[in-house]
Design a protein around this motif. Structure first.
Motif, PDB file in Angstrom:
ATOM      1  N   LEU A  11       0.843  -1.195   0.000  1.00  0.00           N
ATOM      2  CA  LEU A  11       0.000   0.000   0.000  1.00  0.00           C
ATOM      3  C   LEU A  11       0.875   1.240   0.000  1.00  0.00           C
ATOM      4  O   LEU A  11       1.810   1.351   0.801  1.00  0.00           O
ATOM      5  N   ARG A  38      -0.028  -6.272 -15.393  1.00  0.00           N
ATOM      6  CA  ARG A  38      -0.908  -5.943 -14.283  1.00  0.00           C
ATOM      7  C   ARG A  38      -2.358  -6.132 -14.694  1.00  0.00           C
ATOM      8  O   ARG A  38      -2.704  -6.057 -15.869  1.00  0.00           O
ATOM      9  N   ALA A  40      -6.136  -4.850 -13.157  1.00  0.00           N
ATOM     10  CA  ALA A  40      -6.987  -4.158 -12.212  1.00  0.00           C
ATOM     11  C   ALA A  40      -8.369  -4.795 -12.220  1.00  0.00           C
ATOM     12  O   ALA A  40      -8.766  -5.427 -13.204  1.00  0.00           O
ATOM     13  N   ARG A  87      -3.584   6.474  -8.443  1.00  0.00           N
ATOM     14  CA  ARG A  87      -4.614   5.529  -8.043  1.00  0.00           C
ATOM     15  C   ARG A  87      -4.905   4.514  -9.143  1.00  0.00           C
ATOM     16  O   ARG A  87      -5.198   3.349  -8.855  1.00  0.00           O
ATOM     17  N   GLU A  88      -4.826   4.942 -10.385  1.00  0.00           N
ATOM     18  CA  GLU A  88      -5.099   4.032 -11.486  1.00  0.00           C
ATOM     19  C   GLU A  88      -4.009   2.982 -11.688  1.00  0.00           C
ATOM     20  O   GLU A  88      -4.168   2.077 -12.512  1.00  0.00           O
ATOM     21  N   THR A  90      -3.282   1.010  -9.309  1.00  0.00           N
ATOM     22  CA  THR A  90      -3.705  -0.070  -8.427  1.00  0.00           C
ATOM     23  C   THR A  90      -4.076  -1.301  -9.242  1.00  0.00           C
ATOM     24  O   THR A  90      -4.912  -1.231 -10.143  1.00  0.00           O
ATOM     25  N   GLN A 115      -0.004  -7.631  -5.009  1.00  0.00           N
ATOM     26  CA  GLN A 115      -0.953  -6.529  -4.995  1.00  0.00           C
ATOM     27  C   GLN A 115      -0.243  -5.204  -4.779  1.00  0.00           C
ATOM     28  O   GLN A 115       0.548  -5.056  -3.851  1.00  0.00           O
ATOM     29  N   VAL A 116      -0.552  -4.244  -5.630  1.00  0.00           N
ATOM     30  CA  VAL A 116      -0.125  -2.866  -5.456  1.00  0.00           C
ATOM     31  C   VAL A 116      -1.374  -2.012  -5.315  1.00  0.00           C
ATOM     32  O   VAL A 116      -2.223  -2.004  -6.205  1.00  0.00           O
ATOM     33  N   THR A 117      -1.479  -1.327  -4.201  1.00  0.00           N
ATOM     34  CA  THR A 117      -2.631  -0.474  -3.944  1.00  0.00           C
ATOM     35  C   THR A 117      -2.157   0.951  -3.705  1.00  0.00           C
ATOM     36  O   THR A 117      -1.346   1.199  -2.812  1.00  0.00           O
ATOM     37  N   VAL A 118      -2.660   1.872  -4.503  1.00  0.00           N
ATOM     38  CA  VAL A 118      -2.323   3.288  -4.380  1.00  0.00           C
ATOM     39  C   VAL A 118      -3.560   4.002  -3.865  1.00  0.00           C
ATOM     40  O   VAL A 118      -4.565   4.116  -4.571  1.00  0.00           O
ATOM     41  N   SER A 119      -3.484   4.461  -2.639  1.00  0.00           N
ATOM     42  CA  SER A 119      -4.650   5.054  -1.995  1.00  0.00           C
ATOM     43  C   SER A 119      -4.201   5.967  -0.867  1.00  0.00           C
ATOM     44  O   SER A 119      -3.189   5.730  -0.216  1.00  0.00           O
TER      45      SER A 119
END
Length: 120
Positions: A11, A38, A40, A87-88, A90, A115-119
């Motif tokens: 994250l 990747r 999504a 965010r995109e 993710t 998992q890569v989460t950009v938030s």
């Protein structure tokens, strides 16, 4: 058999950075192209970046200027440096390697995904 072991996902806040690693092990004679894909939620899996065993690279338009792919052939490892994350970005990121397991036998291998989460 060949295994691809990924690390570095997690994250991160928008604008932040992550570095993904993927190490290949097992019955390896030569590794040719390596790549990061990747996927999504609700979207098709896409090629993010690829690198040849000679060092040539390509990038999806959406990540050009932000991501850098590299490899260490002595370690059978490919990296993806991800900067200015959005965010995109993710998604689940998958490592791919085209491997010669003997002098004449080639196989395509995939990592399990990270998992890569950009938030915020």
């Amino acid at each position: 058999q060949v295994q691809l072991v990924e690390s570095g996902g997690g994250l991160v806040q928008p604008g932040g950075s992550l570095r993904l690693s993927c190490a290949a092990s097992g019955s390896i004679f030569t590794i040719y192209d390596m790549a990061w894909y990747r996927q999504a939620p609700g979207k098709q899996r896409e090629l993010v970046s690829a690198i040849t065993n000679g060092g040539g690279t390509n990038y999806a338009d959406s990540v050009k200027g932000r991501f850098t792919i590299s490899r260490d052939n002595a370690k059978n490892t490919v990296y993806l440096q991800m900067n200015s994350l959005k965010r995109e970005d993710t998604a689940v990121y998958y490592c791919n390697a085209h491997v010669a397991i003997t002098l004449i036998q080639r196989r395509d291998y995939w990592g399990q995904g990270t998992q890569v989460t950009v938030s915020s």
